[in-house]
Design an enzyme around this catalytic site. Structure first.
Site, PDB file in Angstrom:
ATOM      1  N   HIS A   1     -42.883  36.405 101.331  1.00 19.26           N
ATOM      2  CA  HIS A   1     -42.447  36.876 102.648  1.00 19.26           C
ATOM      3  C   HIS A   1     -43.122  36.096 103.774  1.00 19.26           C
ATOM      4  CE1 HIS A   1     -39.980  40.009 101.255  1.00 19.26           C
ATOM      5  NE2 HIS A   1     -40.715  41.067 101.534  1.00 19.26           N
TER       6      HIS A   1
ATOM      7  N   TYR B   1     -47.064  48.532 107.613  1.00 22.07           N
ATOM      8  CA  TYR B   1     -46.076  48.105 106.616  1.00 22.07           C
ATOM      9  C   TYR B   1     -45.524  46.744 107.030  1.00 22.07           C
ATOM     10  CZ  TYR B   1     -46.048  52.849 104.635  1.00 22.07           C
ATOM     11  OH  TYR B   1     -46.405  54.041 104.045  1.00 22.07           O
ATOM     12  N   GLU B   2     -45.131  45.946 106.067  1.00 23.17           N
ATOM     13  CA  GLU B   2     -44.744  44.566 106.384  1.00 23.17           C
ATOM     14  C   GLU B   2     -43.486  44.480 107.245  1.00 23.17           C
ATOM     15  OE1 GLU B   2     -44.569  43.114 102.410  1.00 23.17           O
ATOM     16  OE2 GLU B   2     -42.498  43.707 102.081  1.00 23.17           O
ATOM     17  N   SER B   3     -42.720  45.568 107.316  1.00 22.81           N
ATOM     18  CA  SER B   3     -41.529  45.552 108.167  1.00 22.81           C
ATOM     19  C   SER B   3     -41.882  45.594 109.656  1.00 22.81           C
ATOM     20  CB  SER B   3     -40.624  46.734 107.820  1.00 22.81           C
ATOM     21  OG  SER B   3     -41.324  47.947 107.989  1.00 22.81           O
ATOM     22  N   GLY B   4     -43.122  45.929 110.025  1.00 24.93           N
ATOM     23  CA  GLY B   4     -43.502  45.861 111.424  1.00 24.93           C
ATOM     24  C   GLY B   4     -44.233  47.049 112.036  1.00 24.93           C
TER      25      GLY B   4
END
Lengths: 285, 257, 285, 257
Positions: C104, D50-53
């Protein structure tokens, strides 16, 4: 949780002689109150980093706080020269000032690289300019895939970032809006961060994607209303363009500059006292 | 006859260079005045971007600084300064870079750094700001400057920002993506680079200005095009809009606390 | 000004066979309607780029649209495998799929580099991982100042970005909020951009620092209500978790997958007809 | 006696590893459950990313995907995915990375890429996602996985994410900034790396679990500490909070349209 304290305490505890300090704010939200406090506390041998040194560094340089300046555009915006900056560079007063000079694009990228934990930034920059001839911290590298030549500059990793923001909540989460400049990057590139704010509120009521700096990346938050003056705080007060113009005369000569700083900064206890004096003397004189 | 100033002529001539719908990276001062005049006259769909972060800004009064609140309030969106330089300028999204400068040479290279040696300057100028990368990356560059021999010099003490370097295809060889300066608009004339040598050539003289006047105010032996034309005088509408803009601006900034 | 048109027109005009296509949306705002239209228009030989291929690429891969996949995590989030993706990689059905596999962090950086007009991205990544052994587009470079070793990947410069957003104004300025993922970077890294939106409004009423994509970086805007389903659009509808679960059964076998796609996508004229059929058949079956 | 499941024991044991005020980069699934249980019990000031933001998110129900709307709605702020990986993870702002995995070896290296050869996989797994850089950059890494011989293997077919590589100071030599995995929490036990060799050693057995049971479920000849302790059973409060969280979650996701 960020330490919510006075500005005197914040500068006293988190900003030391010899530090590399980034005070950012792109004509908006310039942390002038914090700079005054650094002058009052007689900080010395600082490396000052800022894209646009502006009045804030003119004052610090003229008062002998700076050993070195990293910058990309040193003027009085809309007015002309920064006389104290020029006097230091041209005549070495009050003492010689080392300079490391870049373009805006390079410094903006250097902050991004610093915030990103990288040792250097890559940019399409400086081609054809004489700046690389005079700054050994500008190099050129080749893309490992295409072979293209690109510029590289070391990342900025200041000891302390100092910024002014509109508001913080009681935990010390900070909201900045409007012209956000390079402040988030300056804070995240630095080991410590001092933030002055217009007010502390129960809730920031921020948009989900607003520019919020969480409390745990901030060392200290100090409430300093009008703490960006003569710069502005969007939603609170406008830029004091008359002060920028007046600064040209105040700062032009060493004597007038020193007298002004002694009376307005050294002889006042804090920003509130300074603001009171300023209003009594008609805003600038 | 001339019920306008040389400064108004310069601003109007510069404004006319901006096509409607153009995405323009605007420097503060004269470029900002000209770009906003364009937006308020023939180029309402032009997109103005300032390095402080506003994109698609439509200020009602001119900004005094590059980051006035008015620019943010009237913008389509405001991004960070790194994003402006990375995604928008370096990303190749800018049609026109609109710059001023302290000194210029015959190849439209700019000096905003020092007069005299770099390490022992006679005059320390503000420095590069955004100019080197604006001039490198924008599709083309417009330069607006008052013309005199201190500004239009035979040799720059310092090349802050590359125009056409030493001419010909030097720009391409140096890896500069954009076309570089395509016009220099002054209070006397308009100069454009020669198609081959890239040396600036006077192509337009403002009404009432003579070639000799331009020669006197230029620090090199300036060339003229074979078919120099006269700049069209400012139209009543251009003057009305410009003057109203400057009046609003003076009122707004004078009254700022 | 962005072209406001139908999705059929947008895909027809701006997305061609052989293109490199980035369809982004990080579990939020995944442009499913646009993918259906690509399947209906029988696009072929696409290079599909996406951090999380998800159901959207499972459908495109299974329907034979993809020649190559650039990705970093290929699962059905919260459910399990992407069966069509696995079938293509493991068994070459419906035809072999070339893959370029990253983490990612690398793909996010590659989009940033693409949006920034740079040929490559630098990151602290891949140390100790076997991925660089199998992907020649991961290299290692040294910092020109410190000598430190860092990973480098080529920037992403897709032909077309396709995203879904909450709304656009009548000029085609687009607002995204909530989990904004990597969409701004995907759009700015690409030569063209197609945006589907929930609605077109007179004014975006966006925060000054909201994630707004100006109309002049967008090729086409198409209004497609619920166009992200089974993904979600914050403020409009929730993620259809049941559909993700149901997809596991639908997609597990080639026959059931093909039958479902033929009935639901190829045999429907557009997204509205598909949504109608879906509601008549109980949401998934 | 045991009025809790092995899965509950695992989640509770993992949750206890998160100190209050810790900044934790959370993987979806088991790590997310454990991190939120910690937040809802002893670590209310922990910061979940979380890696989504979302940064500082406090979801009332567990997210099914890494980018559920609930994560955005309850966050202190939501940034872009590139910013999460660049400024927050790579910028060194994360104390603990909390990960799951498909396969693990004795040095806590993880495989989430393929079973079999990379170019001709027997089973194609989802791939790396954020794990390689989370495990590289976070101050330390916690891993939560169900224990069995398919997951705890003698040799990984593919090292997706570096744990302690081949042990000793291999991690440091490879230039990985963080300390790497400091604990692996399973449904049977807790393993921690040996101070010297960095090989995983069983340090805690969950109540009722024997060393032989752990050996049976481990694909290598697993070592045990001299002073293996018994994990404290879940407290009534831990179980109540966990079960309520899972119940709310099931209700919310079951009813999603």
């Amino acid at each position: 949780m960020a330490n919510i304290c006075t500005l005197t305490e914040a500068i006293g505890e988190f900003l030391h002689d010899g530090d590399t300090v980034a005070m950012e704010g792109f004509t908006h939200l310039i942390p002038h109150a914090a700079a005054h406090e650094m002058i009052r506390q007689k900080r010395r041998d600082l490396t000052l980093v800022r894209m646009t040194p502006d009045l804030i560094y003119d004052q610090l340089i003229g008062m002998g706080c700076a050993k070195r300046l990293v910058f990309s555009w040193g003027g009085n915006p809309g007015v002309g020269s920064l006389h104290r900056f020029r006097d230091a560079v041209e005549k070495g007063w009050p003492h010689p000032l080392e300079i490391e000079e870049h373009s805006h694009a390079a410094l903006a990228n250097a902050y991004v690289a610093g915030a990103s934990g990288l040792p250097f930034a890559v940019l399409r920059g400086y081609a054809g300019s004489d700046l690389p001839k005079h700054n050994p911290r500008i190099k050129f590298i080749n893309c490992p895939f295409t072979g293209e030549q690109l510029a590289a500059v070391p990342s900025l990793r200041p000891d302390v970032a100092v910024i002014h923001a509109q508001k913080a909540d009681r935990k010390g989460n900070v909201l900045i809006w409007g012209i956000v400049g390079v402040q988030k990057e300056a804070v995240l590139a630095s080991k410590r961060a001092i933030v002055t704010v217009e007010e502390v509120v129960d809730s920031l009521d921020a948009d989900p994607n607003a520019c919020v700096l969480p409390h745990w990346v901030i060392s200290a938050v100090a409430v300093v209303p009008k703490g960006a003056h003569p710069s502005y705080a969007h939603g609170y007060y406008d830029r004091d363009n008359r002060f920028y113009t007046a600064w040209d005369a105040i700062s032009r000569e060493r004597d007038s500059f020193t007298a002004w700083m002694e009376r307005h900064v050294l002889a006042t206890m804090d920003w509130e006292a300074y603001r009171k004096l300023l209003s009594e003397t008609g805003g600038t004189a | 006859m001339a019920d306008y100033t040389t400064s108004e002529m310069m601003t109007v001539a510069a404004a006319r260079m901006l096509g409607n719908g153009t995405v323009c990276f605007v420097g503060i001062g004269l470029p900002s005045t000209a770009a906003n005049l364009a937006r308020l006259t023939h180029a309402p769909e032009s997109v103005l971007i300032y390095e402080s972060g506003p994109i698609g800004t439509k200020p009602n009064v001119l900004p005094l600084s590059i980051g006035d609140g008015e620019l943010a309030t009237t913008a389509d969106t405001v991004v960070s300064t790194p994003e402006i330089f990375r995604y928008w300028l370096q990303g190749g999204r800018i049609d026109v870079g609109f710059l001023g400068g302290a000194q210029i040479d015959r190849y439209a290279n700019l000096n905003t750094t020092v007069i005299g040696p770099y390490d022992k300057p006679k005059v320390r100028l503000p420095g590069a700001g955004g100019a080197p990368e604006i001039a490198a990356m924008a599709g083309e560059v417009l330069i607006i400057m008052n013309q005199n021999t201190r500004a239009f010099v035979d040799k720059l003490d310092f090349v802050t920002t590359a125009g056409h370097l030493d001419g010909g295809d030097a720009r391409k060889r140096a890896g500069l993506p954009g076309k570089g300066p395509t016009a220099v608009i002054t209070d006397l004339c308009i100069m454009r680079p020669d198609a081959e040598t890239r040396e600036l050539v006077v192509t337009d003289l403002h009404p009432g200005v003579t070639a000799d006047q331009v020669r006197e105010k230029t620090g090199w032996d300036v060339r003229f095009a074979n078919d120099v034309v006269e700049t069209m005088v400012p139209t009543p509408n251009e003057l009305t809009v410009l003057r109203a803009l400057l009046k609003r601006t003076a009122e707004a900034h004078g009254s700022a606390s």
